[in-house]
Enzyme design. Structure first.
Site, PDB file in Angstrom:
ATOM      1  N   GLU A  98     -28.538   3.835 -27.909  1.00  0.00           N
ATOM      2  CA  GLU A  98     -27.279   3.756 -28.698  1.00  0.00           C
ATOM      3  C   GLU A  98     -27.351   2.757 -29.640  1.00  0.00           C
ATOM      4  O   GLU A  98     -26.765   3.245 -30.768  1.00  0.00           O
ATOM      5  CB  GLU A  98     -26.243   3.027 -27.680  1.00  0.00           C
ATOM      6  N   CYS A 263     -14.720  25.639 -31.603  1.00  0.00           N
ATOM      7  CA  CYS A 263     -14.318  24.306 -31.228  1.00  0.00           C
ATOM      8  C   CYS A 263     -13.114  24.441 -29.964  1.00  0.00           C
ATOM      9  O   CYS A 263     -12.149  25.246 -30.185  1.00  0.00           O
ATOM     10  CB  CYS A 263     -13.657  23.565 -32.205  1.00  0.00           C
TER      11      CYS A 263
END
Length: 466
Positions: A98, A263
């Site tokens: 991260e 999408c």
């Protein structure tokens, strides 16, 4: 954001409602209490006060229409499942990924992550390592403050938390280098906790789907996006949902040329419906990056080069770099470093773009004889030529040294250009073709090894990070 139900006495009854995400129903005029990051609700009375009540009403309605379910289903079928930091509950590995992924794309992070993890497989080893060793492995990834914060965070975790990561977002967000979104990602993937992330990819997905106006980094807009992100959290499969939001922004809902036809949010996306994908999220007005120029000295005896440790804060903090100085100062500087200046070599120029300014480095090579070691100057270091490739150097400095000292063909010849003997009045003069001569006159062919003298290179389309 309201975690519960709090309304002013004079609030219209139409606004006195909350969305219960656990049941998908609208509850009116009834208070509810939810723990933080457990089951958030949207206080529409507060949102209306921001002047965006209509937008947020639509957002809440869409949440009930299965926003999270669409994302979860798509991620299970089409999302990314083979990244090296996936399929683990190891908080150390998740945290490392991260931090590296902050403002950096996956394809750039992957080799650095694997190399870093092989060298520092756990928290105690990272905490105990010399900073120079950490920076050397980070070199080339950019935003070097992340590496310094990474090690500082590891040291705090070892000293104050027994080498374990806390499992609540608030405690994590108080650690060096960890913000609200990064803390949420860690608790989601490492501990299965419900928390909302809001990185750049997620901001783009939400801004388009719900037609959120304004630049996402502006405080009112960011607050609205956080409220929306928390209101959309599902009650199941939080890991898959979170990864799905990241994947959507990285692979389909990209800044340029989004693939709306693939999408899962296409039928409920307001930007897609209205043809506003190019307008949202709202962009900042373009600005010209300021130009800075700096002269540096490259002192070498052919086997090693003199470098200076940069201050911990600022550009290239903690890394090794070439010392500043002009050709006129070279002799005196060499003497202070217990060297004898033999002669000045070539002068080269390198253009480098940071996120907030452009830098032109003029590099003067100084061939010297080393007479001794300077005393009491810990910031100076003689680096062997063969160590250039692995030392803690900024990318442009490494590029210069490889081109000057090792003859590495991979050095960027387009950015590094000789400027000695270049007319000062016309530094970017165009090279013209010589007039044709009789065929019997043989002119020597120019060496292919010589870089073109056509002035500074065109800067890359995307700024290079520090």
């Amino acid at each position: 954001m309201a975690f519960g139900c709090s309304f002013s006495a004079d609030a219209p009854r139409l606004r006195r409602r909350i969305i219960s995400l656990s049941t998908g129903t609208v509850e009116t005029g009834r208070a509810a209490a939810f723990p933080l990051f457990a089951c958030p609700v949207v206080d529409l009375n507060t949102l209306t006060a921001t002047g965006n009540g209509k937008q947020d009403d639509d957002a809440a309605g869409t949440a009930c229409d299965g926003f999270a379910e669409r994302v979860i289903d798509w991620q299970s079928r089409s999302g990314r499942h083979d990244l090296p930091w996936q399929n683990t509950r190891d908080a150390y590995r998740i945290w490392l990924s991260e931090i590296m992924l902050q403002q950096t794309q996956v394809h750039s992070v992957r080799p650095y992550y694997l190399r870093f993890l092989a060298h520092f497989p756990d928290l105690p080893r990272l905490a105990a390592a010399p900073l120079d060793e950490v920076l050397a492995l980070w070199s080339g990834l950019g935003y070097y403050a992340r590496a310094r914060h990474l090690q500082r965070c590891a040291q705090v975790l070892v000293a104050e938390y027994g080498g374990r990561f806390p499992d609540d977002p608030a405690s994590l967000a108080g650690l060096p280098g960890i913000g609200r979104s990064t803390a949420a990602a860690i608790v989601v993937f490492a501990f299965g906790k419900r928390a909302a992330i809001l990185d750049g990819n997620v901001k783009r997905v939400l801004a388009r789907c719900f037609a959120i106006e304004g630049h996402p980094s502006e405080a009112p807009v960011e607050r609205r996006l956080w409220t929306l992100a928390e209101s959309l959290l599902p009650t199941r499969d939080i890991e898959r949902y979170t990864q799905g939001m990241m994947d959507l922004g990285a692979t389909l809902c990209t800044r340029l040329r989004p693939q709306c036809s693939a999408c899962p949010l296409q039928t409920i996306c307001r930007a897609c419906r209205d043809g506003r994908q190019a307008e949202l999220p709202t962009r900042r007005a373009g600005k010209v990056l300021p130009q800075q120029q700096q002269q540096v000295l490259l002192l070498t005896d052919g086997r090693q080069v003199l470098l200076e440790r940069r201050p911990p804060q600022g550009i290239w903090g903690g890394l090794l770099a070439l010392p500043e100085g002009t050709p006129e100062e070279a002799a005196a500087f060499a003497q202070r470093q217990s060297c004898e200046l033999l002669h000045l070599g070539t002068c080269s120029r390198l253009n480098h773009a940071f996120s907030h300014f452009r830098l032109t480095l003029e590099v003067q090579r100084c061939n010297v004889r080393v007479l001794g070691q300077a005393i009491g100057e810990d910031r100076w270091q003689w680096l062997a030529v063969e160590a250039i490739a692995t030392a803690a150097l900024p990318t442009p400095i490494r590029k210069i040294l490889l081109a000057e000292l090792s003859g590495d063909p991979a050095a960027d010849a387009q950015a590094l250009r000789p400027i000695a003997q270049r007319p000062k009045a016309t530094p970017q003069a165009k090279v013209t073709k010589p007039a044709d001569q009789p065929s019997r006159v043989l002119r020597p062919k120019p060496s292919r090894a010589m870089p073109k003298a056509t002035g500074p290179t065109k800067p890359p389309a995307k700024p290079i990070v520090e």
